[in-house]
Design an enzyme around this catalytic site. Structure first.
Site, PDB file in Angstrom:
ATOM      1  N   ASP A  91       0.990  -1.343   0.004  1.00 21.82           N
ATOM      2  CA  ASP A  91      -0.011   0.162   0.012  1.00 21.82           C
ATOM      3  C   ASP A  91       0.867   1.201  -0.058  1.00 21.82           C
ATOM      4  O   ASP A  91       2.023   1.154   0.663  1.00 21.82           O
ATOM      5  CB  ASP A  91      -0.800   0.148   1.388  1.00 21.82           C
ATOM      6  CG  ASP A  91      -1.939  -1.036   1.162  1.00 21.82           C
ATOM      7  OD1 ASP A  91      -1.962  -1.790   0.506  1.00 21.82           O
ATOM      8  OD2 ASP A  91      -2.667  -1.016   2.275  1.00 21.82           O
ATOM      9  N   SER A 233       7.428   4.813   5.719  1.00 18.57           N
ATOM     10  CA  SER A 233       8.599   3.880   5.121  1.00 18.57           C
ATOM     11  C   SER A 233       8.409   3.981   3.305  1.00 18.57           C
ATOM     12  O   SER A 233       7.428   4.606   2.910  1.00 18.57           O
ATOM     13  CB  SER A 233       8.673   2.449   5.521  1.00 18.57           C
ATOM     14  OG  SER A 233       8.592   2.571   6.995  1.00 18.57           O
TER      15      SER A 233
END
Length: 272
Positions: A91, A233
């Protein structure tokens, strides 16, 4: 002025930032978030980021990091089965950039440029991607933080590159070559459909710990590769030139400097 504006756009803020972006501070934060003492943070985090808990497996969670790396329920991220389709391995917010033919420079809109050589610390490998594409999936704190293999094939060893831990939010990307400075880990996957892919995970401020589950060997597209612990991230894919057609809306958005939200398993490109 936001806290990120202070850290990245003022002299006092940048002095403090050097400490916050260090791996030592990251390890201290990680130890706390791994402890049961961190569990009280979960409810506020869910509320602030409007996380739909019905999508996830949450039984038995006792620490914040256990929640952050929570698994999703079966069927919530279906991986497209057309073998000529390239699917998102996670995602996130996707941008696609061209890698210059000469020098391998990647120039994102309104962001600092970097080269594939500085990204990989391997000049010979980097040169193979000149003229190709750099796909950047930026994960926000509310995203699912487990990721899978983008394609089936033979996986090489995990190569870890130590570095700093800046946030991966746009304000940092505009001021620092974050992807070539942050801690990161990558592997090369030899595939039959998309050639020699590089799949890289980039850590971020306040932990961003990268946990890859397999060292080397055969891998299957859509199966879990690993997960991040707390911190926004990034996943990066490097693809050689003239192999894929990027989905038209993603290509147009990237051209205009806009990220496209994608989910793991969603088709993002097809084999030429």
């Amino acid at each position: 002025m936001t806290s990120l504006d202070f850290f990245y756009r003022t002299i006092p803020g940048r002095i403090i930032l050097k400490l916050l972006a260090s791996r030592a501070v990251s390890k201290i934060c990680g130890a706390f978030l791994d402890s049961r003492c961190s569990a009280f943070l979960i409810d506020a985090f869910v509320k602030k980021n409007a996380i739909d808990l019905s999508d996830y497996q949450t039984d038995g969670i006792t620490t914040f990091n256990e929640f952050f790396r929570r698994k999703i329920k079966e069927g919530k991220r279906k991986f497209d089965q057309n073998t000529r389709s390239l699917c998102a391995p996670c995602d996130g917010l996707l941008s696609v950039w061209n890698i210059e033919e000469n020098g391998g420079t990647v120039i994102p809109v309104k962001q600092t440029s970097y080269t594939t050589t500085s990204l990989l610390r391997d000049e010979k490998l980097a040169a193979e991607y000149n003229g190709g594409l750099c796909l950047v999936f930026r994960l926000c704190v509310d995203n699912y933080h487990r990721y899978c293999y983008a394609e089936s094939g033979q996986k090489g060893k995990n190569i870890f590159i130590p570095g700093k831990l800046h946030t991966v939010r746009p304000i940092a990307l505009e001021n620092f070559p974050v992807f070539s400075e942050n801690c990161r880990e990558y592997t090369v996957i030899e595939t039959s459909t998309f050639g020699k892919l590089v799949q890289m995970e980039v850590g971020a401020m306040l932990v961003g710990r990268i946990v890859n589950l397999k060292e080397s060997g055969d891998v299957v597209r859509g199966t879990e590769k690993g997960f991040f612990e707390y911190g926004g991230s990034t996943i990066i894919l490097l693809i050689k030139k003239e192999l894929v057609n990027i989905r038209s809306d993603i290509a147009e958005n990237s051209k205009n400097g806009t990220e496209t939200p994608v989910k793991m398993g969603e088709v993002i490109a097809s084999r030429i």
